[in-house]
Motif scaffolding. Sequence first.
Motif, short mmCIF file in Angstrom:
data_model
loop_
_atom_site.label_atom_id
_atom_site.label_comp_id
_atom_site.label_asym_id
_atom_site.label_seq_id
_atom_site.Cartn_x
_atom_site.Cartn_y
_atom_site.Cartn_z
N SER A 94 0.84 -1.20 0.00
CA SER A 94 0.00 0.00 0.00
C SER A 94 0.87 1.25 0.00
O SER A 94 0.63 2.20 -0.76
N ALA A 95 1.90 1.23 0.85
CA ALA A 95 2.77 2.42 0.95
C ALA A 95 3.50 2.66 -0.37
O ALA A 95 3.63 3.80 -0.82
N LYS A 96 3.96 1.59 -1.01
CA LYS A 96 4.66 1.74 -2.29
C LYS A 96 3.72 2.32 -3.35
O LYS A 96 4.10 3.22 -4.10
N ALA A 97 2.49 1.81 -3.39
CA ALA A 97 1.54 2.28 -4.39
C ALA A 97 1.22 3.77 -4.17
O ALA A 97 1.21 4.56 -5.13
N ILE A 98 0.99 4.14 -2.90
CA ILE A 98 0.64 5.55 -2.62
C ILE A 98 1.84 6.46 -2.93
O ILE A 98 1.70 7.51 -3.54
N ALA A 99 3.04 6.01 -2.51
CA ALA A 99 4.24 6.84 -2.73
C ALA A 99 4.47 7.03 -4.23
O ALA A 99 4.80 8.14 -4.69
N TYR A 100 4.28 5.98 -5.00
CA TYR A 100 4.49 6.06 -6.45
C TYR A 100 3.44 7.00 -7.09
O TYR A 100 3.78 7.90 -7.85
N ALA A 101 2.17 6.77 -6.73
CA ALA A 101 1.09 7.56 -7.33
C ALA A 101 1.20 9.04 -6.95
O ALA A 101 0.92 9.91 -7.76
N ALA A 102 1.61 9.30 -5.69
CA ALA A 102 1.65 10.70 -5.22
C ALA A 102 3.04 11.31 -5.41
O ALA A 102 3.25 12.47 -5.03
N ASP A 103 3.95 10.52 -5.94
CA ASP A 103 5.32 10.97 -6.19
C ASP A 103 6.00 11.51 -4.91
O ASP A 103 6.49 12.63 -4.86
N LYS A 104 5.97 10.64 -3.89
CA LYS A 104 6.59 11.01 -2.59
C LYS A 104 7.68 9.99 -2.25
O LYS A 104 7.57 8.82 -2.62
N PRO A 105 8.70 10.43 -1.50
CA PRO A 105 9.70 9.45 -1.06
C PRO A 105 9.09 8.49 -0.03
O PRO A 105 8.16 8.87 0.68
N LEU A 106 9.64 7.28 0.04
CA LEU A 106 9.16 6.29 1.01
C LEU A 106 10.35 5.74 1.79
O LEU A 106 11.37 5.35 1.20
N ILE A 107 10.22 5.71 3.11
CA ILE A 107 11.31 5.18 3.96
C ILE A 107 10.82 3.91 4.64
O ILE A 107 9.74 3.89 5.24
N ALA A 108 11.64 2.84 4.56
CA ALA A 108 11.31 1.57 5.23
C ALA A 108 11.83 1.65 6.66
O ALA A 108 12.96 2.10 6.90
N VAL A 109 11.01 1.21 7.62
CA VAL A 109 11.39 1.31 9.03
C VAL A 109 11.33 -0.07 9.69
O VAL A 109 10.37 -0.81 9.51
N ASN A 110 12.36 -0.38 10.46
CA ASN A 110 12.38 -1.59 11.27
C ASN A 110 11.41 -1.36 12.46
O ASN A 110 11.47 -0.34 13.14
N HIS A 111 10.53 -2.33 12.67
CA HIS A 111 9.51 -2.19 13.71
C HIS A 111 10.12 -1.91 15.10
O HIS A 111 9.59 -1.12 15.89
N LEU A 112 11.26 -2.55 15.38
CA LEU A 112 11.90 -2.37 16.70
C LEU A 112 12.48 -0.97 16.83
O LEU A 112 12.43 -0.35 17.90
N GLU A 113 13.00 -0.45 15.73
CA GLU A 113 13.50 0.92 15.73
C GLU A 113 12.31 1.86 16.01
O GLU A 113 12.45 2.87 16.71
N GLY A 114 11.15 1.49 15.46
CA GLY A 114 9.93 2.26 15.73
C GLY A 114 9.62 2.29 17.22
O GLY A 114 9.36 3.35 17.79
#
Length: 337
Positions: A94-114
């Motif tokens: 979902s995040a990849k699709a939204i980032a691509y469609a809206a032309d926004k950067p996407l950052i992957a986050v480790n859940h534990l870092e969260g």
Amino acid sequence: MLILGIESSCDDTSAAIVADGYRVLANVVSSQIKAHEKYGGVVPEIASRQHLTNILPVIDQALEQAKLTIKDIDVLAVTNGPGLMGSLLVGVCSAKAIAYAADKPLIAVNHLEGHLAALQLQEEPWLYPFIGLIVSGGHSSLYLVSGNSQYRLLGRTRDDAVGEAFDKVAKILGLGYPGGPVIDKLSEKGIPDAVKFPRSFLEKDSYDFSFSGIKTAVWHYIKKQLRGKAELDDREKADIACGFQRAVVEVLVVKTVKAALDLGIGRIAMSGGVACNRYLRQEMQRVADLSGLQLHYPKPEYCTDNAAMIAAAAYYRDRNGDRGGVFAIDAIPYCPL
Ligand code: KG4
Ligand code: ZN
């Protein structure tokens, strides 16, 4: 900077908008407890199907609450592991699709870092270095956190996570799911040390944990008590819950404080669902005060799984220049911090 965070690693679907890494404009969490409670734990296939249904409405709701549209967002962030593969995939795709469609950067986050970044969801920054304890349904780990995205794993569970132990003991006692909050409450009615369970400290100087033995000890104790009668009464259940909670909390507190004293660190912090536990908070505070340590933990809604902590972690990743290409991001079920 406005970050839209998305979290779907286990059984909560969450979207949040966080400004400048700490100011939460919206944090929507759709819980799946009702769908899983009759099984006494999370059923992965059900979890991913529920995420599919929930994810877009949850993102829309977060934007609505913050009175923003996707155009106003600077960066998207998503949990890409660790977690359940099917659950992670829903968030990541979902995040990849939204980032691509809206032309926004996407950052992957480790859940534990969260979970560790949840400590920063407040006006005052929580300073480094500190000893960070993550205690949740899937993890029990102790870190030396010496700076933004700088972690040294000191110890972790060799078997069950502590939240899993809370959930299983609650299941054996017939208290429902999730077990942590019920045991937390019921323990107040128990007589301290009416029932004493073993503390698993492992080798001297080890910061690792082990929680599977206590689960078995509780099971054997209950079996013994049940001899000649159909079920335990409320008084006995409260004493067992209290005895179990005291045993696991003692180990968590002793190891966290010992790590701080051994390494000469004056600050300790905890996060994750089990960090909501009132007895753990009280005991950690008492021993921290006795040892001259500063203690910090997030508000309960930022201890359990939420997307605000994912957005916060992404803010710090972004400051480190960690933006990757949208299509390079994958769900990774096992990725320790
Ligand atoms: O962080 P979290 O929402 O999800 C994971 O990343 O696993 O943690 C969920 C866990 C469950 O095992 C739940 O029983 C436990 O946190 N939990 C608690 C309390 N509230 C939630 N455990 C003990 N006491 C609580 N008050
Ligand atoms: Zn978690």
